[in-house]
Structures are given as C-alpha cells and as structure tokens.
Design an enzyme around this catalytic site. Structure first.
Site, PDB file in Angstrom:
ATOM      1  N   CYS A 151      59.972  16.488 -12.738  1.00  0.00           N
ATOM      2  CA  CYS A 151      60.051  17.502 -13.496  1.00  0.00           C
ATOM      3  C   CYS A 151      60.386  17.127 -14.866  1.00  0.00           C
ATOM      4  O   CYS A 151      59.966  17.824 -15.382  1.00  0.00           O
ATOM      5  CB  CYS A 151      60.061  19.143 -13.353  1.00  0.00           C
ATOM      6  SG  CYS A 151      62.167  19.219 -12.381  1.00  0.00           S
ATOM      7  N   HIS A 244      63.326  23.759 -17.808  1.00  0.00           N
ATOM      8  CA  HIS A 244      65.021  22.546 -17.703  1.00  0.00           C
ATOM      9  C   HIS A 244      64.995  22.410 -18.842  1.00  0.00           C
ATOM     10  O   HIS A 244      63.138  22.030 -20.244  1.00  0.00           O
ATOM     11  CB  HIS A 244      64.036  20.609 -16.874  1.00  0.00           C
ATOM     12  CG  HIS A 244      64.208  20.607 -15.417  1.00  0.00           C
ATOM     13  ND1 HIS A 244      65.109  22.043 -15.002  1.00  0.00           N
ATOM     14  CD2 HIS A 244      64.052  20.857 -14.788  1.00  0.00           C
ATOM     15  CE1 HIS A 244      64.896  21.394 -14.038  1.00  0.00           C
ATOM     16  NE2 HIS A 244      64.106  20.849 -13.194  1.00  0.00           N
TER      17      HIS A 244
HETATM   18  N1  LIG Z   1      61.248  22.248  -7.536  1.00  0.00           N
HETATM   19  C1  LIG Z   1      61.197  21.554  -8.342  1.00  0.00           C
HETATM   20  O1  LIG Z   1      60.921  21.977  -9.430  1.00  0.00           O
HETATM   21  C2  LIG Z   1      60.101  20.408  -8.100  1.00  0.00           C
HETATM   22  C3  LIG Z   1      59.477  19.771  -9.119  1.00  0.00           C
HETATM   23  C4  LIG Z   1      58.695  18.576  -9.518  1.00  0.00           C
HETATM   24  C5  LIG Z   1      58.626  18.498  -7.861  1.00  0.00           C
HETATM   25  N2  LIG Z   1      59.432  18.725  -6.975  1.00  0.00           N
HETATM   26  C6  LIG Z   1      58.757  17.969  -5.772  1.00  0.00           C
HETATM   27  O2  LIG Z   1      58.292  19.026  -5.027  1.00  0.00           O
HETATM   28  C7  LIG Z   1      58.402  19.324  -3.659  1.00  0.00           C
HETATM   29  C8  LIG Z   1      58.391  20.236  -2.986  1.00  0.00           C
HETATM   30  O3  LIG Z   1      59.912  21.058  -3.578  1.00  0.00           O
HETATM   31  P1  LIG Z   1      60.332  22.425  -3.823  1.00  0.00           P
HETATM   32  O4  LIG Z   1      61.544  22.978  -4.981  1.00  0.00           O
HETATM   33  O5  LIG Z   1      59.356  23.427  -3.393  1.00  0.00           O
HETATM   34  O6  LIG Z   1      61.067  21.873  -1.603  1.00  0.00           O
HETATM   35  P2  LIG Z   1      61.142  23.299  -0.800  1.00  0.00           P
HETATM   36  O7  LIG Z   1      61.759  24.876  -2.039  1.00  0.00           O
HETATM   37  O8  LIG Z   1      62.454  22.960  -0.811  1.00  0.00           O
HETATM   38  O9  LIG Z   1      60.404  23.557  -0.319  1.00  0.00           O
HETATM   39  C9  LIG Z   1      60.083  22.429   0.674  1.00  0.00           C
HETATM   40  C10 LIG Z   1      58.664  22.707   1.266  1.00  0.00           C
HETATM   41  O10 LIG Z   1      58.619  22.410   2.508  1.00  0.00           O
HETATM   42  C11 LIG Z   1      58.598  22.739   3.841  1.00  0.00           C
HETATM   43  N3  LIG Z   1      59.009  21.329   4.739  1.00  0.00           N
HETATM   44  C12 LIG Z   1      59.798  21.308   4.958  1.00  0.00           C
HETATM   45  N4  LIG Z   1      60.070  20.337   5.447  1.00  0.00           N
HETATM   46  C13 LIG Z   1      58.492  20.228   6.369  1.00  0.00           C
HETATM   47  C14 LIG Z   1      57.562  19.219   7.655  1.00  0.00           C
HETATM   48  N5  LIG Z   1      58.813  18.309   8.477  1.00  0.00           N
HETATM   49  N6  LIG Z   1      57.126  19.749   8.114  1.00  0.00           N
HETATM   50  C15 LIG Z   1      56.196  20.561   7.053  1.00  0.00           C
HETATM   51  N7  LIG Z   1      56.275  21.338   5.731  1.00  0.00           N
HETATM   52  C16 LIG Z   1      58.429  20.914   5.827  1.00  0.00           C
HETATM   53  C17 LIG Z   1      59.689  23.349   3.744  1.00  0.00           C
HETATM   54  O11 LIG Z   1      58.859  24.811   4.513  1.00  0.00           O
HETATM   55  P3  LIG Z   1      60.202  25.292   5.873  1.00  0.00           P
HETATM   56  O12 LIG Z   1      60.504  26.519   4.231  1.00  0.00           O
HETATM   57  O13 LIG Z   1      59.567  26.010   6.443  1.00  0.00           O
HETATM   58  O14 LIG Z   1      61.042  24.975   5.381  1.00  0.00           O
HETATM   59  C18 LIG Z   1      59.254  24.338   2.466  1.00  0.00           C
HETATM   60  O15 LIG Z   1      58.032  24.910   2.530  1.00  0.00           O
HETATM   61  C19 LIG Z   1      59.732  17.802  -3.810  1.00  0.00           C
HETATM   62  O16 LIG Z   1      59.413  15.963  -2.683  1.00  0.00           O
HETATM   63  C20 LIG Z   1      60.306  17.526  -5.192  1.00  0.00           C
HETATM   64  O17 LIG Z   1      61.100  16.951  -4.982  1.00  0.00           O
HETATM   65  C21 LIG Z   1      59.865  19.916  -6.973  1.00  0.00           C
END
Ligand SMILES: NC(=O)c1ccc[n+]([C@@H]2O[C@H](COP(=O)([O-])OP(=O)(O)OC[C@H]3O[C@@H](n4cnc5c(N)ncnc54)[C@H](OP(=O)(O)O)[C@@H]3O)[C@@H](O)[C@H]2O)c1
Length: 355
Positions: A151, A244
């Site tokens: 990001c 950010h």
């Molecule tokens: N947040 C940001 O600003 C941002 C920006 C760019 C990229 N990213 C990337 O985008 C991805 C998601 O980030 P996020 O911030 O959305 O994370 P998050 O809020 O922790 O959400 C993670 C998601 O993945 C699911 N999940 C976790 N373990 C799983 C499994 N074993 N099988 C299937 N689903 C699973 C979770 O489901 P449950 O709720 O059921 O556990 C939840 O829906 C990451 O790789 C992160 O590095 C994030």
C-alpha cells in the site's frame, strides 16, 4: 454486456470489504461468491462489516460468507478472483486457482516477486501485462495472477512516475505515517498504539524499494528490468484509521522549481484515464496548495467519479530549493493501495482482452 462471474477471497477482512463495496453494481464483474476462513463461514457480510464510513447496501449485507474452496469456485464458473488473503495462505490458493484457468487479482505479497507476475499499477506500468503471455503458457489451464503493490509504495510510485519521467530523479528518501487499517483487522493491539507511534513495520521498508524498482522498471525480452531508482524508507504505524501519509525527500543536482514539479504532477494522466476505466480517477494525482494538506481525515477519499473515490493520491507542501525537493503524499491504503488497485487492474485486463 454479459458480466464476468467473480469471487472475493478474504471477504470478511479490511481489503475484502472494500472489494465488496467497489464491486457492487460493477459494469464488468458480478460477484457470485464471498469467501473467507471457516471462522466466518455462514455469517452474513453485515455481521462482519467494519467500514463505518461506507454505506453497506442491503443486498451486499445479506450475502452469506462461504468457505474458500477452489473446486467449488471453479465448478460455479467463477472466471475472476479478487484476493484479500493473508500472504501466508494466499500463495498456494492463488496458484491453484490460476492453474485451474482463473484470473486472480491479488493484494497479497506471495507472488509479487515471481518472474512472470506483474506488480501492476495501470497508470505506471500497463505494459507489464505482457508478462502474462509467459505465465499463461506455464499454467495448466491458462489462468494467471496479477498482484498489486504494497500500500505505501503504490502511493509513492504514482507520485514518482511523472517526476522520474520529466526530471529523471533516482535518489528518493521517504518517511511514512501508516494507518492502522493497513495491518488488517483487528490488527495492532490498541494499548500498543494509543498515544503512541510504532517505528517498525515488518519487511515494509525493504518492500518499498524492491517493489518500487520493479513497478517503475520495464518489461523487456521476456523479463522485468528494475528501475534505477533507489528508495530509502523509514516506516511507522500511527494512530490513524485510514490513509498512509508519506514525507518524501529527493536530491538531484538539477532540481526544477516547485511550480514545474506541481505542473508535472497535476497534468499526469495515463492509460486508465484514456480508456475511462470505471474505477480510474479523472486525475490520479491531486495537488493541494494549502499549507496544511494533505491530511488523512480530509484527503483519503480523493478521486472522482464516485466509483473512483479513494483512488487518487494527494500531494501537497511541495518545497524545492537548490538540490532538494520535499513534499507530503497521501494514499488511501485499502482503496488505491489495496482493493481498488486490484479492481483497476482487472478492469484494464478486461478492456485489453487479457481475461
Ligand atoms: N490492509 C491494507 O491496507 C492492505 C493493503 C495492501 C495489501 N494488503 C494485503 O491484503 C491482504 C488482506 O489484508 P487485510 O488487511 O484485509 O487482512 P485482514 O483484515 O486480516 O483479512 C484477512 C482475510 O483473510 C481471511 N483468511 C484468513 N485466513 C484464511 C484462510 N486460512 N483461508 C481463507 N481465508 C482466510 C480472513 O477470514 P476470517 O475473517 O474468516 O478469518 C479475512 O477475510 C494481506 O495479504 C495484506 O498484506 C493489505
């Protein structure tokens, strides 16, 4: 036009919820499956919704989250997958989907360093889509993975692109003030960050340089060639919900004046604007002249039209003197730096006939 069947992985997470919002009523894609882990299976999206500033439409809220199962998605005819999975689980699931012929647009870092996988930001490196020819060939059924960047580097790379093209800068220092939503949900414990700043985000500083160099580089003779730019980053987590902020410092012995810098940023448009992609902001970079902008609270959702809300980067406090340039840059981490980046990538792939 028939819409392509799509699925969201990680739909209960910070990125997944942004996907659900941005893909609602999308002209090219129809979401037929909202997936997450077995912790969320069977819940309605309204039960996990955390985007308090974003209206949850009733018909999305009623959608029931299902388990993440590659076989059932393929069986349901899903052609396009938007992934908001944590990187440690994304690697194998995204690979399997691509092997089964699916087009995967991922936020995870798992495949960003693959030799034939672009880190795509359509305004910067739309030509990197060419790498998919090689990737499709090595996959059993011709699917592929396209990633979007970390990001923080997404915002920075957008700001740097017109400056590098116009003035050839190569020496960039950046200090970041990164929002809590960047760490996912529930993310950083509140007692660690309330009234505090955390001066370390694991692997973030390294990613800003390595991903920035790949994104700003070229694709030639079947391989990615890194840009010469060197990005030295110091990353912090601050007590802000979304957005950010980045303080950028550039040294160059032929530094133009602030007006020339502002004009290069202001006039920047590229392929998504030419194609009028649905989530493309009319102006990808908004330049603010006020002395106290950009601010996360005021500027995170920059971008028009409505579908591109949060897709523009805001730049302000441009100061150029002698051999140095300083400015502040703001990017919405879960929209332009997250889900919105993937949606724009999929729109470009659709319009360029890659899907
Ligand atoms: N947040 C940001 O600003 C941002 C920006 C760019 C990229 N990213 C990337 O985008 C991805 C998601 O980030 P996020 O911030 O959305 O994370 P998050 O809020 O922790 O959400 C993670 C998601 O993945 C699911 N999940 C976790 N373990 C799983 C499994 N074993 N099988 C299937 N689903 C699973 C979770 O489901 P449950 O709720 O059921 O556990 C939840 O829906 C990451 O790789 C992160 O590095 C994030």
């Amino acid at each position: 036009m028939t819409k392509r069947k799509a699925a969201i992985l990680g739909s209960s997470g910070m990125i997944g919820q942004r996907f659900a919002h941005m893909l609602h009523g999308h002209p090219y894609f129809e979401v037929v499956a909202y997936c997450a882990s077995d912790r969320s299976e069977g819940k309605r999206l309204s039960e996990v919704w955390k985007l308090t500033e974003t209206q949850l439409d009733d018909d999305i809220g009623q959608q029931v989250i299902r388990a993440t199962d590659v076989g059932s998605l393929v069986g349901d005819g899903v052609e396009v997958v938007f992934s908001g999975l944590p990187s440690d689980v994304a690697g194998s699931i995204e690979d399997e989907l691509a092997e089964q012929g699916t087009a995967v647009f991922s936020n995870a870092s798992a495949h960003r360093t693959d030799q034939d996988t672009p880190i795509l930001i359509p305004e910067i490196n739309y030509g990197h889509l060419e790498a998919l020819d090689a990737q499709k060939k090595r996959r059993r059924k011709g699917g592929f993975i396209v990633t979007n960047a970390n990001c923080s580097v997404t915002g920075l790379a957008l700001g740097l692109k017109p400056l590098i093209d116009s003035f050839g800068f190569a020496d960039v220092h950046v200090a970041t003030y990164q929002a809590l939503s960047g760490a996912g949900y529930p993310g950083v414990p509140s007692v660690d960050v309330l009234g505090n700043i955390l001066p370390h985000i694991s692997k973030e500083e390294e990613k800003m340089n390595s991903e920035g160099r790949k994104i700003l580089g070229s694709y030639e003779n079947g391989g990615f060639v890194d840009s010469a730019v060197n990005i030295l980053a110091s990353c912090t987590r601050v007590n802000v919900r979304d957005g950010h902020l980045e303080a950028v410092f550039i040294r160059d012995k032929n530094m133009p004046d602030a007006e020339e810098i502002a004009s290069a940023l202001n006039g920047f448009v590229s392929k998504p604007q030419e194609l009028a992609l649905p989530s493309a902001p009319v102006k990808p970079i908004v330049v603010r002249a006020e002395p106290d902008r950009p601010q996360p609270l005021l500027d995170s959702f920059a971008g028009t039209p409505e579908r591109a809300r949060g897709m523009a980067v805001t730049i302000g406090r441009i100061r150029a003197e002698a051999d140095s340039l300083r400015f502040f840059l703001l990017v919405h981490n879960t929209i332009r730096g997250g889900a919105g980046g993937s949606v724009l990538n999929a729109e470009l792939a659709h319009r360029e006939g890659v899907l």
